[in-house]
Motif scaffolding. Structure first.
Motif, PDB file in Angstrom:
ATOM      1  N   LEU A   1       0.834  -1.202   0.000  1.00 58.23           N
ATOM      2  CA  LEU A   1       0.000   0.000   0.000  1.00 58.23           C
ATOM      3  C   LEU A   1       0.871   1.255   0.000  1.00 58.23           C
ATOM      4  O   LEU A   1       0.494   2.277  -0.569  1.00 58.23           O
ATOM      5  CB  LEU A   1      -0.967   0.001   1.181  1.00 58.23           C
TER       6      LEU A   1
ATOM      7  N   THR B   1       1.465   1.859  -3.597  1.00 58.81           N
ATOM      8  CA  THR B   1       0.245   2.357  -4.234  1.00 58.81           C
ATOM      9  C   THR B   1      -0.002   3.822  -3.871  1.00 58.81           C
ATOM     10  O   THR B   1      -0.372   4.631  -4.726  1.00 58.81           O
ATOM     11  CB  THR B   1      -0.963   1.498  -3.808  1.00 58.81           C
ATOM     12  N   CYS B   2       0.216   4.150  -2.622  1.00 61.18           N
ATOM     13  CA  CYS B   2      -0.017   5.527  -2.168  1.00 61.18           C
ATOM     14  C   CYS B   2       0.946   6.525  -2.809  1.00 61.18           C
ATOM     15  O   CYS B   2       0.639   7.699  -2.903  1.00 61.18           O
ATOM     16  CB  CYS B   2       0.051   5.600  -0.647  1.00 61.18           C
TER      17      CYS B   2
ATOM     18  N   GLY C   1       1.661   6.527  -5.964  1.00 59.55           N
ATOM     19  CA  GLY C   1       0.942   6.917  -7.174  1.00 59.55           C
ATOM     20  C   GLY C   1      -0.198   7.875  -6.864  1.00 59.55           C
ATOM     21  O   GLY C   1      -0.425   8.846  -7.587  1.00 59.55           O
ATOM     22  N   HIS C   2      -0.936   7.617  -5.778  1.00 57.12           N
ATOM     23  CA  HIS C   2      -2.021   8.520  -5.381  1.00 57.12           C
ATOM     24  C   HIS C   2      -1.483   9.902  -5.040  1.00 57.12           C
ATOM     25  O   HIS C   2      -2.089  10.921  -5.389  1.00 57.12           O
ATOM     26  CB  HIS C   2      -2.770   7.971  -4.164  1.00 57.12           C
TER      27      HIS C   2
ATOM     28  N   THR D   1       2.644  -3.573  -7.712  1.00 52.88           N
ATOM     29  CA  THR D   1       2.226  -2.270  -7.190  1.00 52.88           C
ATOM     30  C   THR D   1       3.280  -1.203  -7.466  1.00 52.88           C
ATOM     31  O   THR D   1       2.941  -0.049  -7.716  1.00 52.88           O
ATOM     32  CB  THR D   1       1.916  -2.336  -5.682  1.00 52.88           C
TER      33      THR D   1
ATOM     34  N   ASN E   1       2.746  -0.192 -11.059  1.00 49.29           N
ATOM     35  CA  ASN E   1       1.569   0.673 -11.155  1.00 49.29           C
ATOM     36  C   ASN E   1       1.867   2.075 -10.654  1.00 49.29           C
ATOM     37  O   ASN E   1       1.436   3.064 -11.250  1.00 49.29           O
ATOM     38  CB  ASN E   1       0.398   0.084 -10.377  1.00 49.29           C
ATOM     39  N   ALA E   2       2.589   2.182  -9.552  1.00 50.03           N
ATOM     40  CA  ALA E   2       2.930   3.494  -9.010  1.00 50.03           C
ATOM     41  C   ALA E   2       3.825   4.262  -9.980  1.00 50.03           C
ATOM     42  O   ALA E   2       3.644   5.465 -10.180  1.00 50.03           O
ATOM     43  CB  ALA E   2       3.614   3.350  -7.655  1.00 50.03           C
TER      44      ALA E   2
ATOM     45  N   ASP F   1       1.617   5.577 -12.661  1.00 50.08           N
ATOM     46  CA  ASP F   1       0.848   6.728 -12.181  1.00 50.08           C
ATOM     47  C   ASP F   1       1.715   7.980 -12.118  1.00 50.08           C
ATOM     48  O   ASP F   1       1.272   9.071 -12.497  1.00 50.08           O
ATOM     49  CB  ASP F   1       0.264   6.457 -10.794  1.00 50.08           C
TER      50      ASP F   1
END
Length: 136
Positions: free
Chosen positions: A67, A70-71, A73-74, A103, A106-107, A110
């Protein structure tokens, strides 16, 4: 075996201090919710969040470290700024860890989309053009 219906909800806004406190008391569910809550809303300082997620990328718990990626990328999406050299280097290292490879990828995607949208569009166009040649 009964079927369980899960309901998605966005966690409330949170602070890095709440993430640290939840991790300190061993509340994994609370920590994960607070992590997402810090990244989704843009209420805090992006530099503090960057440091938090860089630190959590190496956490012992796989859910927390994934996570954390992932965060990243957010945070790029919400704040549109990062210390890109440090973050990208950390995510590239994380790609070699099996539970983080997806992940982290993905980040990185992003980050490219939200910090370098023109480059991401051209890369997508090139990929779509080359994809048709893969059948030959």
């Amino acid at each position: 075996m009964p079927h369980e219906h899960l309901v998605f909800h966005n966690p409330p806004s949170a602070t890095p201090a709440e993430v640290r406190a939840a991790l300190g008391r061993g509340d994994l569910s609370g920590a994960l919710n607070a992590m997402a809550g810090t990244a989704l809303y843009g209420d805090g300082d992006w530099k503090e969040l960057q440091e938090l997620y860089l630190h959590l990328l190496t956490h012992d718990d796989h859910q927390v470290s994934a996570l954390g990626a992932t965060c990243r990328g957010h945070t790029a999406r919400v704040y549109r700024q990062l210390d890109e050299g440090r973050v990208v280097a950390a995510l590239h290292r994380a790609r070699s860890i099996p539970h983080l490879s997806g992940t982290a990828d993905n980040a990185l995607g992003d980050i490219e989309v939200f910090l370098h949208p023109r480059r991401a569009r051209w890369r997508g166009r090139l990929w779509r053009a080359m994809r048709s040649w893969t059948w030959i």
